[in-house]
Scaffold this motif. Sequence first.
Motif, short mmCIF file in Angstrom:
data_model
loop_
_atom_site.label_atom_id
_atom_site.label_comp_id
_atom_site.label_asym_id
_atom_site.label_seq_id
_atom_site.Cartn_x
_atom_site.Cartn_y
_atom_site.Cartn_z
N ARG A 1 9.66 -74.87 37.21
CA ARG A 1 10.70 -73.93 38.04
C ARG A 1 9.31 -73.47 39.30
O ARG A 1 10.11 -73.60 40.58
CB ARG A 1 10.75 -72.52 37.83
CG ARG A 1 12.68 -72.63 36.49
CD ARG A 1 12.70 -71.16 36.30
NE ARG A 1 13.77 -71.41 35.97
CZ ARG A 1 14.74 -70.38 35.40
NH1 ARG A 1 15.18 -69.55 36.35
NH2 ARG A 1 15.71 -70.41 34.70
N THR B 1 12.32 -60.85 29.81
CA THR B 1 13.69 -60.49 29.37
C THR B 1 13.79 -59.58 30.77
O THR B 1 13.49 -59.50 32.08
CB THR B 1 13.18 -58.97 28.46
OG1 THR B 1 11.49 -58.50 29.02
CG2 THR B 1 12.73 -59.52 27.21
N THR B 2 15.09 -59.16 30.70
CA THR B 2 15.23 -58.99 32.13
C THR B 2 14.88 -56.96 32.27
O THR B 2 14.61 -56.58 33.44
CB THR B 2 16.95 -58.52 31.50
OG1 THR B 2 17.87 -57.62 31.11
CG2 THR B 2 17.36 -59.76 31.94
N THR C 1 8.27 -58.09 34.27
CA THR C 1 8.79 -59.51 33.60
C THR C 1 8.95 -60.28 34.50
O THR C 1 8.34 -60.13 36.05
CB THR C 1 10.55 -58.76 33.39
OG1 THR C 1 11.48 -59.21 35.12
CG2 THR C 1 11.30 -57.32 32.42
N GLN D 1 11.32 -62.59 36.36
CA GLN D 1 12.32 -61.74 36.94
C GLN D 1 11.25 -60.84 38.06
O GLN D 1 11.25 -61.76 39.60
CB GLN D 1 13.55 -61.48 36.20
CG GLN D 1 14.16 -62.71 35.93
CD GLN D 1 15.44 -62.26 35.40
OE1 GLN D 1 16.35 -61.63 35.65
NE2 GLN D 1 15.87 -62.21 33.46
N ALA E 1 13.49 -66.60 39.31
CA ALA E 1 14.65 -66.04 39.43
C ALA E 1 15.74 -66.25 38.71
O ALA E 1 15.68 -67.47 37.72
CB ALA E 1 15.43 -66.37 40.15
N ASN E 2 16.45 -65.36 37.73
CA ASN E 2 17.32 -65.59 35.92
C ASN E 2 16.21 -66.37 34.86
O ASN E 2 17.48 -66.75 34.25
CB ASN E 2 18.15 -66.59 36.66
CG ASN E 2 19.02 -66.10 36.90
OD1 ASN E 2 19.23 -64.49 37.51
ND2 ASN E 2 19.65 -66.80 38.43
N PHE E 3 15.19 -66.37 35.16
CA PHE E 3 14.06 -66.51 33.74
C PHE E 3 14.08 -65.73 32.35
O PHE E 3 14.18 -64.45 32.43
CB PHE E 3 12.55 -66.69 34.01
CG PHE E 3 11.58 -67.32 33.10
CD1 PHE E 3 11.40 -68.64 32.88
CD2 PHE E 3 11.74 -66.51 32.28
CE1 PHE E 3 10.83 -69.12 31.34
CE2 PHE E 3 10.35 -67.49 31.14
CZ PHE E 3 10.63 -68.47 31.98
N ASN E 4 14.46 -66.70 30.98
CA ASN E 4 15.21 -65.64 30.05
C ASN E 4 14.60 -66.31 28.84
O ASN E 4 14.27 -67.49 28.88
CB ASN E 4 16.86 -65.88 30.17
CG ASN E 4 17.27 -64.92 29.07
OD1 ASN E 4 16.60 -63.58 28.52
ND2 ASN E 4 18.10 -64.67 28.66
N SER F 1 27.82 -70.66 26.82
CA SER F 1 26.96 -69.98 28.17
C SER F 1 25.57 -70.47 27.30
O SER F 1 25.07 -71.15 28.21
CB SER F 1 27.16 -69.70 28.56
OG SER F 1 26.40 -68.35 28.00
N GLU F 2 25.17 -70.66 26.66
CA GLU F 2 23.80 -70.59 25.91
C GLU F 2 23.59 -72.03 25.35
O GLU F 2 22.60 -72.74 25.80
CB GLU F 2 23.60 -70.15 24.90
CG GLU F 2 23.23 -68.02 25.58
CD GLU F 2 22.18 -67.60 25.95
OE1 GLU F 2 21.29 -67.50 25.80
OE2 GLU F 2 21.58 -68.94 26.90
N HIS G 1 23.20 -73.96 28.61
CA HIS G 1 21.91 -73.58 29.44
C HIS G 1 20.56 -74.56 28.65
O HIS G 1 19.80 -74.90 29.73
CB HIS G 1 21.80 -71.71 29.59
CG HIS G 1 20.63 -71.33 30.13
ND1 HIS G 1 19.76 -71.64 31.24
CD2 HIS G 1 19.02 -70.71 28.73
CE1 HIS G 1 18.77 -71.34 31.00
NE2 HIS G 1 17.89 -70.73 29.78
#
Length: 333
Positions: A183, A234-235, A246, A248, A253-256, A316-317, A320
């Motif tokens: 990314r 984390t979020t 975080t 993010q 963006a949207n990194f988890n 979804s995971e 992903h």
Amino acid sequence: MTLQAPSPLRRRTVLMAGVAGAAAVAAGSAIAQSGKGKVVKILVGFPPGQATDIVARLMADQMQGVTGDNYIVDNKPGQGGSIGLGQLAKSPNDGSVMMLAHMSAIATNPHMYKSVPYDSNKDFSAVGLVGDLPFVLVCHPSMPFTDVRGLIEYAKANPGKLTNASSGNGTVSHLAMEDFKRRTGVDIVHIPYKGSAPGLTDVVAGNVSLALETAAGVQSFVQVGKLRALGAGTTQRLGGVLNVPTLQEQGIANFNAVTWLMLLYPAGTPRDIVKGTYAAMTKAMKTTAIEERLRAVGALPRYSNSPEEADALIRSEFTHWGEIVRRSGTKLD
């Protein structure tokens, strides 16, 4: 060690627990039908003493107090949790066998290993989430950057100079870091270890530049200044000594980078059993005392709003992490 969650995270946990509590009341009759005094086996895909095992034993004790059933933890280590999931897939779907499964076994292993003895999207019926094991990006204190933006700038100016430790090829610490590199367009050399402890030891010693590892693993080193925390995967911020922005917040963006724990039954388990277990699990686990005990082993309490929501998360995971594995090119025997 206790992860002290900040008020935003605690508010989110309380809100989610409240929703789960409402579902528990609605499913109260299902608990009554669970068969008082029956023996229920909880499979764990890791050896005794690891975080998943500790959480499973805590959950077993608490659920016994709610249902009156006898929960027995049965460790089935191997292939990153996939041995246990394979056994669960072949178990009776009468509510006598369940598993506290680790995200990697469900969402990443099927994409990495040549074969696993189950289909993540077809062979299981989700009960609900129990908690998250969050990851934190850390570096040696001598590094000339103090946040993620500084790390990216330095890495782009010095391609291939930085190194990152992981707890092994195909682990979350490896794959999430590969996603970070893709990314951000940085060149950082991956060095895999057999477990998080030896990798972190080399980062502390200054032999490796940085690592993305569990909050539980890095917290004590950050506290005494042997590691510098750069960002949480984390979020929400973690609080305490790990109260850093975080990833993010810092532009990814949207990194988890979080691995979750979820209670599963074999596919075909009757819905009244699934819903009854969901109600019992949320009632057993959503107390302040139990949530603090989860934090003490590096887990953040997290609850599904329903079994259906947990089933959707698996799908979804799976997609992903499958894409991340594909891009990383990781394959294991």
